[in-house]
Write an enzyme that holds these catalytic residues in place. Structure first.
Site: not given
Ligand code: PRP
Ligand code: URA
Length: 209
Positions: A104, A108, A200, A203
């Protein structure tokens, strides 16, 4: 409209709470994601067709049920989807595994595809697309479009945590796809993170932050 199933079994909820905890380290996070994926696989495969075979038990001949050889495919969305593969494969070891690589764009929030590899008999398989997070829905929607364009017809989506915004996008873009979740959270924050979410996923799984 695709159905949304929240698999709120106590074991799943318990493990998910520890997955969400910011103090849970990489090793435990990975282990818990694996376990929850396995538990969810139990439910997502509930409608697999059965057939009868003859079996001789130590006591008698019996007509008993086995899974009717349905062809299944798993498609983790790279990277974070990889963390759910082993847990599911323990339950359905004959499934073939495709991969869709997407990230991603942090500015944006739009998905960028960088890799696709699917089983060659894609038109004959039922697919389960897996990703821990359904946030804006852009990545999952793009992954499903990508595998539909290659011939896949029956697709389910399995995620740990979703935002209502992502569910809405999936239902609009792919109304034929049922969605299986461990939790449906409140909302997205200004950076497109799920709230309360788990941070995340990639991560935390791979220790890259
Ligand atoms: C995360 C996550 C999903 C996506 C969800 O991946 O694993 O694929 O974001 O967001 P969306 O619903 O708004 O598209 P990310 O792009 O961080 O890549 P990674 O798996 O490589 O860490
Ligand atoms: N991707 C993640 O890994 N976490 C979120 O909360 C949103 C997108």
């Amino acid at each position: 409209m695709g159905n949304v199933f929240v698999l709120d079994h106590p074991l799943i909820q318990h493990k998910l709470t520890h997955i969400r905890d910011v103090n849970t380290g990489t090793k435990e996070f990975r282990q818990l994601v694996d376990e929850v994926a396995g538990l969810m696989a139990f439910e997502i495969t509930r409608d697999l067709p059965l057939e009868e075979i003859q079996v001789k038990t130590p006591v008698a001949e019996a007509t008993l049920k086995v899974i009717a050889g349905k062809k299944l495919g798993l498609v983790p969305i790279l990277r974070a989807g990889l963390g759910m593969v082993d847990g599911i494969i323990k339950m359905i070891p004959a499934a073939k595994i495709g991969h869709v690589g997407l990230y991603r764009d942090p500015e944006t929030l739009k998905p960028v595809e960088y890799y696709v590899k699917l089983p060659t008999d894609v038109e004959e398989r039922d697919f389960i697309v897996i990703d821990p997070m359904l946030a804006t829905g852009g990545s999952a929607s793009a992954a499903i479009t990508s595998i539909k364009n290659r011939g896949a017809k029956n697709i389910k989506l399995m995620c740990l945590v979703a935002a209502p915004e992502g569910v809405e996008v999936l239902q609009k873009d792919h109304p034929d796809v049922d969605i299986y979740l461990a939790a449906l959270d409140e909302k997205l924050d200004d950076h497109g993170y799920i709230v309360p979410g788990l941070g995340d996923a990639g991560d935390r799984l791979f220790g890259t932050k």
